[in-house]
Each structure stands twice: as structure tokens, then as C-alpha cells.
Design an enzyme around this catalytic site. Structure first.
Site, PDB file in Angstrom:
ATOM      1  N   SER A  18       0.785  -1.234   0.000  1.00 44.51           N
ATOM      2  CA  SER A  18       0.000   0.000   0.000  1.00 44.51           C
ATOM      3  C   SER A  18       0.813   1.277   0.000  1.00 44.51           C
ATOM      4  O   SER A  18       0.328   2.318  -0.436  1.00 44.51           O
ATOM      5  CB  SER A  18      -0.929   0.003   1.210  1.00 44.51           C
ATOM      6  OG  SER A  18      -0.189  -0.173   2.404  1.00 44.51           O
ATOM      7  N   HIS A  41      -5.449  -3.905  -2.048  1.00 44.11           N
ATOM      8  CA  HIS A  41      -5.235  -2.840  -3.035  1.00 44.11           C
ATOM      9  C   HIS A  41      -5.260  -3.331  -4.475  1.00 44.11           C
ATOM     10  O   HIS A  41      -5.281  -2.520  -5.394  1.00 44.11           O
ATOM     11  CB  HIS A  41      -3.896  -2.128  -2.780  1.00 44.11           C
ATOM     12  CG  HIS A  41      -3.899  -1.347  -1.510  1.00 44.11           C
ATOM     13  ND1 HIS A  41      -4.181   0.008  -1.453  1.00 44.11           N
ATOM     14  CD2 HIS A  41      -3.695  -1.735  -0.230  1.00 44.11           C
ATOM     15  CE1 HIS A  41      -4.129   0.414  -0.203  1.00 44.11           C
ATOM     16  NE2 HIS A  41      -3.830  -0.628   0.562  1.00 44.11           N
ATOM     17  N   LYS A  79     -11.681   0.001  -0.716  1.00 43.10           N
ATOM     18  CA  LYS A  79     -10.799   0.681  -1.669  1.00 43.10           C
ATOM     19  C   LYS A  79     -11.452   0.631  -3.060  1.00 43.10           C
ATOM     20  O   LYS A  79     -12.269   1.481  -3.364  1.00 43.10           O
ATOM     21  CB  LYS A  79      -9.405   0.071  -1.603  1.00 43.10           C
ATOM     22  CG  LYS A  79      -8.870   0.153  -0.144  1.00 43.10           C
ATOM     23  CD  LYS A  79      -7.469  -0.277   0.011  1.00 43.10           C
ATOM     24  CE  LYS A  79      -7.085  -0.529   1.460  1.00 43.10           C
ATOM     25  NZ  LYS A  79      -7.270   0.567   2.387  1.00 43.10           N
TER      26      LYS A  79
HETATM   27  C1  LIG Z   1      -3.009  -3.976   2.620  1.00 48.75           C
HETATM   28  C2  LIG Z   1      -4.197  -3.695   3.490  1.00 48.75           C
HETATM   29  N1  LIG Z   1      -4.823  -4.725   4.073  1.00 48.75           N
HETATM   30  C3  LIG Z   1      -5.891  -4.541   4.879  1.00 48.75           C
HETATM   31  C4  LIG Z   1      -6.374  -3.278   5.136  1.00 48.75           C
HETATM   32  C5  LIG Z   1      -7.532  -3.105   6.061  1.00 48.75           C
HETATM   33  O1  LIG Z   1      -8.693  -2.844   5.349  1.00 48.75           O
HETATM   34  P1  LIG Z   1      -9.899  -2.037   5.998  1.00 48.75           P
HETATM   35  O2  LIG Z   1      -9.605  -0.600   5.844  1.00 48.75           O
HETATM   36  O3  LIG Z   1     -11.095  -2.491   5.225  1.00 48.75           O
HETATM   37  O4  LIG Z   1      -9.982  -2.449   7.430  1.00 48.75           O
HETATM   38  C6  LIG Z   1      -5.767  -2.176   4.536  1.00 48.75           C
HETATM   39  C7  LIG Z   1      -6.289  -0.823   4.806  1.00 48.75           C
HETATM   40  O5  LIG Z   1      -5.644   0.148   4.860  1.00 48.75           O
HETATM   41  C8  LIG Z   1      -4.645  -2.385   3.696  1.00 48.75           C
HETATM   42  O6  LIG Z   1      -4.009  -1.358   3.114  1.00 48.75           O
END
Ligand SMILES: Cc1ncc(COP(=O)(O)O)c(C=O)c1O
Length: 429
Positions: A189, A217, A248
Site C-alpha cells: 500500500s 489494493h 478501496k
Molecule cells: C493492505 C491492506 N490490508 C488490509 C487493510 C484493512 O482494510 P480495511 O480498511 O477495510 O480495514 C488495509 C487498509 O488500509 C490495507 O491497506
């Protein structure tokens, strides 16, 4: 008078990271927890100040798409604002069931389970891990994967970011007597690079490990039909269990796991972060369903994000910024020093562009960056405004050399191929 109690340890004796305290004293315009209001595609106001939105994860521009927002509004009218309970008792609605079927079909997995957030989807992995097991985790994995491993009784081995040789050494050292799980983000990310899935798949097979990929992502964005890194590499079968978020590319809120029927069933009854929390709201489920239809039928959105990303990468490089190693619409602009990064963020906002300032613990110290993201709904004019702001701020703060660099290496993005049979709708609403 606190008397002797003054000498005692106190769990409330806490401070935030010194770098944040120092920066708060020096930076007048703070980059975090700002109240934003969307103002049409690619635009936002930051507490009243109009800006181009260049720092959000709504890559396909679906969070404000009328089809998605109307589905959410209709679900609220029909089912209410909350499920008021866990999925297992009173929180399951037909919307959840439909979403699970649709996600499983989309990702070509036997079954799926939807959760209230993506963080929870990853935390559920703790249920799979027992004492004596070993988890191999990329050092740049998202906090939710890190915490899933930390909360489990399994041994943790962290391999250097995307380093297959290191991973292989750790797998070999663990020996044959431990059950092994490899966990990785699909698209990282902050740096915008992708996991080396072909090599991970080979190592997992060679060492009898299971492979979990967090597609937060990349699902919706990568692959011919938007099914993420697994589809991008043509290796849908290499991934044993897929996790992801609906916050996202799906423009909603929620998460999911998708994989073998018996594992999804096991998690449904066993994973505490799923069992002991309220179900995702009807509005979120309906919005995600509407977004999934758009993802499945409008592949040109993916093309548009990548076109914008290419302009951003190459425009920034032509100015003298470093954006590598990203190969995707997450464009990290490397600044280095924390305070300089916060100042750059502030100046960019003053120039009408909202970005993300990423400092430790989001990245290692002295590796701070401005995270810029492309959206399908950006216009060419908005991309120009982003680049113009970076040009001005780069000169002002001396982030880039004077004058354009003689040459720069154009970025080689990993583009989704066009889906030959899908319709090509006009510019999105
Ligand atoms: C790589 C990754 N996994 C999981 C999440 C968690 O997702 P959520 O925002 O739906 O809790 C994020 C959120 O920023 C993320 O970037």
C-alpha cells in the site's frame, strides 16, 4: 497529594512518537485527521479549502458513483442503518449472502465470507494458526496481517521485502515438522509494488506451505478482469486463501476471505474477529454489490487509472522526483526526512492538492514519502494540476534539482490487459 502513588508505574504514562510531537510544534497545517468532504469526481474540500484529491484508495472512483450511493441509500431505507448484531445470531441479511456468492464467483473460489472491515478479514487468520505452526511474513505487510500473526501462537519469521532467497532460507530452516503459512500483501500500500507471486507459489509448493494473499489494493485494479495479482500473473490456483477489503476499489466498507469451502466454514464458526462483532451494515453490503457490478462490466476504468498513473509517474520523474519502485497507481514520491515530508504535504495543500504524508511507523525512519494515488475519475486537467503543484513545491523546498533533469527512466507499469469481450462505456458519470 498522591503520596507514594507518585512513584508507581502508571499505564496512562504514555506519549505519542517523539517525531510526531516535534512535528506538531513546527508544522502549522497538520496532515492527519483532517475533515474532508467530496466535491465531485477527483475533488475534495479540506475543511472548506477546495483541492484535487490525490490521496485516497478509491482507485476506481466508485465511492461517490450514483449507482453505488443509490444502492446504499435504498438498503438503508429497506433494511435499516445497522444489523445490530453478529452474523451468527441476528446480523445476517440476504445482502450478505448475495455478496458472498458474488465475491466467490468473481474470484473463482468455492466460497467467501464477508466481514465488517478488511482488517478483521486478515485478523481471522489467527483462527487457522496453532502452537507449533510457523508463519512467514513479508516485512512490509500491512498491520492487519502483522497483528494476525502476533495474536496467534504460531512462530513468526519475517522475510525481507519481496526477497524470495531470504524466504527460501527461512522455509528450509523451519524444517518439515511445522505447518507453514506464507502471508503477503498483493499490492503493497505504501510503495505501490506487487508481491512476487510466481516465486511465492513455487516456494509454497516446494515447502508444503499454504499461501494467503491480501488483495486489499489489487482486487478490482489488477488483472484483466480485476481479480488482482493472482489474475495478473495468471496464477489463480497459486493462492490458497484470498483476503481483501471493500473499502478501496469497491468504494464501500467491509472485507472478505475467499477460498476452500471447508476453510471458509471453519472461519465462519471459529474466527473470533468474525464471530464476536456486528455484521457489516446493509448500506455497505449493498454498495459493495453495486460496485462489484461496475468492476465486472467496466474494465475501461482500470485502463483509465493506469493511464493517469503513467502520467503521474513520468511527470514526477521528469521533474526530478523518485517514484520507484511502484509499478501501479500507488505513486510513492520519496522525500526521506520526516519534517521535510510534512512541509511538502503542507505546501502541496496550499497549492490545491491533497496527498498523503507517510512518515514512521508507516515507513522506516528517513524513508518518508508523499503517497499520490490515481483515480479512474480524475480528469487530465486534474492530473496536470497535481504535477504543477509538485513542480512548484519541488522548487520551493528544493526537493528536485533546478531545471528539468537531462533524462529519466520512464516507469514500466504493470497494466491490466483489456478484456476483449466487455463493453466499453463512455466516460464515467
Ligand atoms: C493492505 C491492506 N490490508 C488490509 C487493510 C484493512 O482494510 P480495511 O480498511 O477495510 O480495514 C488495509 C487498509 O488500509 C490495507 O491497506
Amino acid at each position: 497529594m498522591r503520596g507514594a502513588a507518585e512513584d508507581m508505574e502508571d499505564v496512562f504514562d504514555k506519549r505519542i512518537a517523539p517525531i510526531l510531537e516535534k512535528a506538531m510544534g513546527e508544522i502549522s497545517d497538520w496532515p492527519y485527521f483532517r475533515a474532508l468532504t467530496p466535491k465531485g469526481p477527483g475533488e475534495v474540500t479540506v475543511e472548506g479549502r477546495p483541492s484535487v484529491m490525490a490521496g485516497c484508495n478509491d482507485y476506481l472512483g466508485l465511492a461517490c458513483d450514483p449507482r453505488v450511493t443509490e444502492a446504499a441509500a435504498e438498503a438503508v431505507r429497506r433494511y435499516g442503518a445497522s444489523c445490530s448484531g453478529s452474523r451468527s445470531l441476528n446480523g445476517t441479511m440476504v445482502l450478505h449472502e448475495e455478496l458472498e456468492h458474488r465475491i466467490a464467483a468473481f474470484l473463482e473460489r468455492p466460497a467467501a465470507l464477508v466481514t465488517t472491515t478488511g482488517f478483521q478479514a486478515n485478523l481471522m487468520l489467527t483462527a487457522l494458526l496453532e502452537r507449533g505452526d510457523t508463519v512467514f511474513s513479508d516485512m512490509s505487510n500491512h498491520a492487519s496481517l502483522v497483528d494476525a500473526v502476533r495474536l496467534s501462537p504460531a512462530a513468526r519469521r519475517r522475510y525481507r521485502h519481496r526477497d524470495l532467497d531470504h524466504l527460501e532460507r527461512l522455509l528450509s530452516a523451519a524444517g518439515p515438522d511445522t505447518a507453514k503459512l506464507i502471508v503477503t500483501d498483493g499490492l503493497f500500500s505504501m510503495e505501490g509494488d506487487v508481491c512476487p507471486l510466481p516465486g511465492l507459489g513455487t516456494l509454497a509448493r516446494r515447502h508444503g506451505a499454504r499461501l494467503v494473499v491480501d488483495g486489499a489494493h489489487d482486487i478490482g485494479l489488477l488483472g484483466e478482469r480485476g481479480r488482482g495479482v493472482a489474475e495478473h500473473f495468471g496464477l489463480m490456483d497459486a493462492v490458497d486463501l484470498q483476503t481483501g477489503t471493500l473499502s478501496k476499489c469497491f468504494g464501500s466498507l467491509g472485507g472478505f476471505v475467499a477460498g476452500p469451502e471447508h476453510i471458509v466454514r471453519f472461519l465462519r464458526y471459529t474466527a473470533r474477529p468474525f464471530v464476536f462483532t456486528a455484521a457489516m451494515s446493509p448500506a455497505s453490503a449493498a454498495a459493495a454489490l453495486a460496485a462489484l457490478t461496475v468492476i465486472e462490466t467496466e474494465p475501461d476504468r482500470r485502463q483509465r487509472v493506469f493511464n493517469h498513473a503513467e502520467r503521474l509517474h513520468n511527470g514526477l520523474r521528469a521533474l526530478g522526483y523518485t517514484t520507484s519502485p511502484s509499478v501501479t497507481p500507488v505513486v510513492p514520491v520519496h522525500i526521506g526526512d520526516e519534517l521535510l515530508c510534512l512541509r511538502a504535504w503542507q505546501e502541496l495543500l496550499d497549492h490545491g492538492v491533497y496527498t498523503n504524508a507517510v512518515i514512521p511507523p508507516g515507513v522506516p525512519s528517513h524513508r518518508s514519502l508523499i503517497r499520490v494515488t490515481a483515480q479512474a475519475t480524475h480528469t487530465e486537467e486534474q492530473i496536470t494540476r497535481i504535477l504543477d503543484a509538485f513542480a512548484a513545491v519541488g522548487r520551493l523546498l528544493r526537493l528536485v534539482p533546478r531545471g528539468a533533469p537531462d533524462d529519466y527512466e520512464p516507469v514500466d507499469l504493470i497494466r491490466p490487459r483489456h478484456h476483449a469481450t466487455a463493453p466499453l462505456p463512455a466516460e464515467s458519470p
